[in-house]
Design an enzyme around this catalytic site. Structure first.
Site, PDB file in Angstrom:
ATOM      1  CB  SER A  65      -0.902   0.006   1.237  1.00 49.35           C
ATOM      2  OG  SER A  65      -0.110   0.209   2.392  1.00 49.35           O
ATOM      3  CG  ASP A 123      -3.359  -3.042  -2.102  1.00 48.15           C
ATOM      4  OD1 ASP A 123      -4.203  -3.257  -2.985  1.00 48.15           O
ATOM      5  OD2 ASP A 123      -3.567  -3.251  -0.885  1.00 48.15           O
ATOM      6  CD  GLU A 146     -11.290  -0.234  -5.830  1.00 44.86           C
ATOM      7  OE1 GLU A 146     -10.144  -0.563  -5.503  1.00 44.86           O
ATOM      8  OE2 GLU A 146     -12.134   0.184  -5.023  1.00 44.86           O
ATOM      9  CG  HIS A 166      -9.803  -2.870   2.342  1.00 40.11           C
ATOM     10  ND1 HIS A 166      -9.984  -1.714   1.619  1.00 40.11           N
ATOM     11  CD2 HIS A 166      -9.226  -3.751   1.497  1.00 40.11           C
ATOM     12  CE1 HIS A 166      -9.523  -1.896   0.394  1.00 40.11           C
ATOM     13  NE2 HIS A 166      -9.061  -3.121   0.281  1.00 40.11           N
ATOM     14  CG  HIS A 175      -9.284  -5.270  -3.254  1.00 40.97           C
ATOM     15  ND1 HIS A 175      -8.227  -4.453  -2.917  1.00 40.97           N
ATOM     16  CD2 HIS A 175      -9.181  -5.482  -4.580  1.00 40.97           C
ATOM     17  CE1 HIS A 175      -7.538  -4.165  -4.004  1.00 40.97           C
ATOM     18  NE2 HIS A 175      -8.090  -4.776  -5.032  1.00 40.97           N
ATOM     19  N   GLY A 176     -10.192  -7.352   0.364  1.00 45.07           N
ATOM     20  CA  GLY A 176     -10.812  -7.608   1.671  1.00 45.07           C
ATOM     21  C   GLY A 176     -10.959  -9.081   1.967  1.00 45.07           C
ATOM     22  N   GLY A 177      -9.934  -9.872   1.622  1.00 47.63           N
ATOM     23  CA  GLY A 177     -10.000 -11.330   1.805  1.00 47.63           C
ATOM     24  C   GLY A 177     -10.141 -11.763   3.260  1.00 47.63           C
ATOM     25  CB  THR A 178      -9.142 -10.121   6.453  1.00 52.24           C
ATOM     26  OG1 THR A 178      -7.761 -10.050   6.157  1.00 52.24           O
ATOM     27  CG2 THR A 178      -9.338 -10.374   7.952  1.00 52.24           C
ATOM     28  CG  ASN A 218      -5.929  -7.891  -3.018  1.00 51.13           C
ATOM     29  OD1 ASN A 218      -5.565  -8.685  -3.873  1.00 51.13           O
ATOM     30  ND2 ASN A 218      -6.046  -6.596  -3.252  1.00 51.13           N
TER      31      ASN A 218
END
Ligand code: 13P
Length: 289
Positions: free
Chosen positions: A49, A84, A135, A177, A207-210, A229
């Site tokens: 980032s 990123d 994006e 995220h 995005h925001g795989g967590t 990600n």
């Protein structure tokens, strides 16, 4: 040698698996992710980032560190170094510093301006053999001070941006995220399906795989997601392992305060987390195919 993310992602899209982008913050992070990818024979994308780039003193330091590690650790799987959520200026800095991939996040611009700037950066990156992510529809949550409220992308706008010659497309589908709130409604597979119908072979980025449940990850991959990600989950794993080490008083036993010992459990926890994700995404063993 660093590679563009193009080939690994096109293969992932065709092979119905996803390549992980794991964000790096320092030397320990980078080493842990590279070792995890090498051990599982998986291609990997190191995400940086703008905030993390600044923290590591700048993009040139990052490029020097990563290139040095590829060599010293004899990394033989494909590795891309990717900016990123890059700003327009940030993309140019990374292109100059020697990154192999950038994301231009123009999602906060009106779509015409997003298209205009993306188009320009496509031409520049193509000339250098680099990959580029664009994006559409902002990803929710907060990352390094960049706050997005999270929205589902318009599939028609996705098609317009995909047609610009980008390598991969991040489209908001209700993902955010950081940790997901208890009242999160889940990913919008309807939106993802509509985007995939219109964008065809384009590798889609989640995005925001967590914190996304495993079954949703698998369904997203089946609907065209080829890059996922992950950032926060590695940070939490690192913090938990480090806290345990200190709470057990290990930093006060012998030379336990030595940073090489103090940071080792956290680094090991990142490596374990990355291996778990690589297996979930199905990219293990794909470096050799
Ligand atoms: P998380 O921090 O939620 O894993 O998101 C990472 C990400 O999408 C980086 O762009």
């Amino acid at each position: 040698m660093l590679v563009s993310a193009k080939e690994m992602l096109n293969k992932a899209k065709a092979g119905h698996y996803a390549v992980g982008q794991f964000n790096i913050n320092n030397l320990e992070w980078t080493k842990a992710i590279l070792l995890a990818a090498e051990e599982t024979r998986s291609p990997v994308i190191l995400g940086v980032s703008e905030g993390a780039g600044k923290y590591m003193t700048g993009y040139k330091t990052v490029v020097g560190m990563v290139n040095g590690m590829l060599d010293e650790l004899n990394i033989s799987v494909p590795v891309a170094l990717h900016l990123d959520h890059g700003s327009y200026e940030g993309c140019y800095k990374c292109i100059e510093a020697g990154f192999s991939s950038v994301m231009f996040d123009g999602s906060h611009y009106p779509i015409e301006e997003n298209v205009e700037k993306t188009k320009e950066l496509v031409a520049v990156t193509r000339g250098k053999g680099m990959s580029i992510e664009a994006e559409v529809g902002s990803i929710g949550g907060e990352e390094d001070g960049v706050v997005g409220k999270g929205e589902c992308a318009d599939p028609e706008e996705c098609k317009a941006v995909a047609d610009l010659g980008i390598t991969m497309l991040a489209a908001g589908i209700g993902n955010i995220h950081g940790k997901y709130p208890d009242n999160w409604e889940g990913l919008s597979f309807e939106t993802l399906d509509a985007i995939q119908q219109l964008t065809g072979d384009m590798p889609l980025v989640l995005h925001g795989g967590t914190g996304i449940p495993d079954d949703m990850i698998k369904k997203a991959i089946s609907l065209g997601v080829a890059k996922i990600n992950v950032n926060t989950e590695c940070q939490i794993a690192f913090a938990e392992a480090t806290r345990k080490y200190i709470e057990e008083g290990k930093d006060q036993q012998g030379k336990g305060f030595d940073p090489r010992k103090l940071l080792a459990p956290g680094a090991e926890a990142i490596k374990d987390m990355v291996i778990t994700k690589i297996k979930l995404f199905g990219s293990d063993g794909k470096a050799d195919e």
